[in-house]
Design a protein around this motif. Sequence first.
Motif: not given
Length: 120
Positions: A93-120
């Motif tokens: 379960p810790a791995w699944w939580w880690g994967i979910g956290t990674l996806l959540l962080a990726f989603t949040v960062v790509r929507n912030l101004p400093f993370g625009s390099a991750l936006a499509p």
Amino acid sequence: MLAAVAGAFAYVGTVDPNEPGHYPVCPLLKLTGAFCPGCGGLRSAHAFVHGDLGAAFSANAVATAGYFLFAAVWVLWLVRAWRGQPLRIRLAPAWWWGIGTLLLAFTVVRNLPFGSALAP
């Protein structure tokens, strides 16, 4: 499974998602203007099929990493099947939580101004 994945990649490689009208718009993007973790995945797959890894990574870094992960697991499964050994991947379960956290962080960062390099 491999035939379905290969067929999907062949279709996306043939029908360019950069041209409007071929694929539906992401519902989250359409309703909120925010990029979901999958936004840019079709453009990423198209670039990946054409061998442009830079553009694939730029369109969706997580999806591109997923393509390589899928290929690695597929090769591992093929080798183990050849040897007559079953492939069982069990993630704690810790791995699944880690994967979910990674996806959540990726989603949040790509929507912030400093993370625009991750936006499509």
